[in-house]
Motif scaffolding. Structure first.
Motif, PDB file in Angstrom:
ATOM      1  N   MET A   1      12.178   0.406  65.052  1.00  0.00           N
ATOM      2  CA  MET A   1      10.985   1.145  65.473  1.00  0.00           C
ATOM      3  C   MET A   1       9.694   0.792  65.234  1.00  0.00           C
ATOM      4  O   MET A   1       9.402  -0.108  64.375  1.00  0.00           O
ATOM      5  N   TRP A   2       9.018   1.056  66.153  1.00  0.00           N
ATOM      6  CA  TRP A   2       7.437   0.683  66.283  1.00  0.00           C
ATOM      7  C   TRP A   2       6.378   1.459  65.300  1.00  0.00           C
ATOM      8  O   TRP A   2       6.687   2.931  65.310  1.00  0.00           O
ATOM      9  N   ILE A   3       5.726   1.134  64.662  1.00  0.00           N
ATOM     10  CA  ILE A   3       4.697   1.805  63.832  1.00  0.00           C
ATOM     11  C   ILE A   3       3.139   1.234  64.129  1.00  0.00           C
ATOM     12  O   ILE A   3       3.017   0.300  64.618  1.00  0.00           O
ATOM     13  N   HIS A  70       1.036  -2.151  67.433  1.00  0.00           N
ATOM     14  CA  HIS A  70       2.209  -1.349  67.176  1.00  0.00           C
ATOM     15  C   HIS A  70       3.188  -2.557  66.920  1.00  0.00           C
ATOM     16  O   HIS A  70       3.259  -3.718  67.440  1.00  0.00           O
ATOM     17  N   THR A  72       6.792  -3.978  63.966  1.00  0.00           N
ATOM     18  CA  THR A  72       7.774  -3.352  62.980  1.00  0.00           C
ATOM     19  C   THR A  72       7.150  -3.346  61.503  1.00  0.00           C
ATOM     20  O   THR A  72       6.270  -3.838  61.164  1.00  0.00           O
ATOM     21  N   SER A  73       7.975  -2.622  60.616  1.00  0.00           N
ATOM     22  CA  SER A  73       7.537  -2.491  59.419  1.00  0.00           C
ATOM     23  C   SER A  73       7.549  -3.764  58.343  1.00  0.00           C
ATOM     24  O   SER A  73       6.597  -3.779  57.648  1.00  0.00           O
TER      25      SER A  73
END
Length: 96
Positions: A1-3, A70, A72-73
Motif C-alpha cells: 500500500m502506498w502512503i 508516495h 511504503t510504510s
C-alpha cells in the motif's frame, strides 16, 4: 500500500533572531537551491539504502526544503530513524 510521506530536514531549536531585509528574488532563489539540495540528499539516502523500489513518486523541488513521497510504510520507518530527516505521513482530509 502506498502512503504519502512528507520529509523535511531535522533542525535543532534556535533562538529567534530577526532576519535582515533581503531582496525577495534572492530569498526565493536561495530557497529553491536549498530545496534542490535537500531533495538530492533524500534521493541519495533512498538509493544508498536500496529503497527506491519501494517509492512510487517523488515531488519536484520547491521554494522550501521539503520532499513529498508516495512510498511504503517501510520507507517511512527508515526515514524516521535517520537523524538528518524529520518524516511523517501526510493527513488525509475528507470533505463532506
Amino acid at each position: 500500500m502506498w502512503i504519502e510521506t512528507i520529509v523535511m530536514p531535522r533542525e535543532e531549536p534556535a533562538h529567534y533572531c530577526p532576519a535582515p531585509q533581503r531582496d525577495r528574488a534572492a530569498v526565493h532563489a536561495a530557497g529553491r537551491a536549498e530545496s534542490q539540495q535537500f531533495r538530492d540528499s533524500v534521493l541519495s539516502y533512498l538509493r544508498n539504502h536500496e529503497l527506491m523500489n519501494a517509492v512510487k513518486w517523488v515531488s519536484e523541488p520547491g521554494s522550501i526544503a521539503m520532499v513529498t513521497l508516495h512510498c511504503t510504510s517501510g520507507v517511512l520507518e527508515r526515514l524516521q530513524r535517520e537523524p538528518r530527516f524529520e518524516a511523517g505521513r501526510s493527513l488525509s482530509l475528507t470533505a463532506y
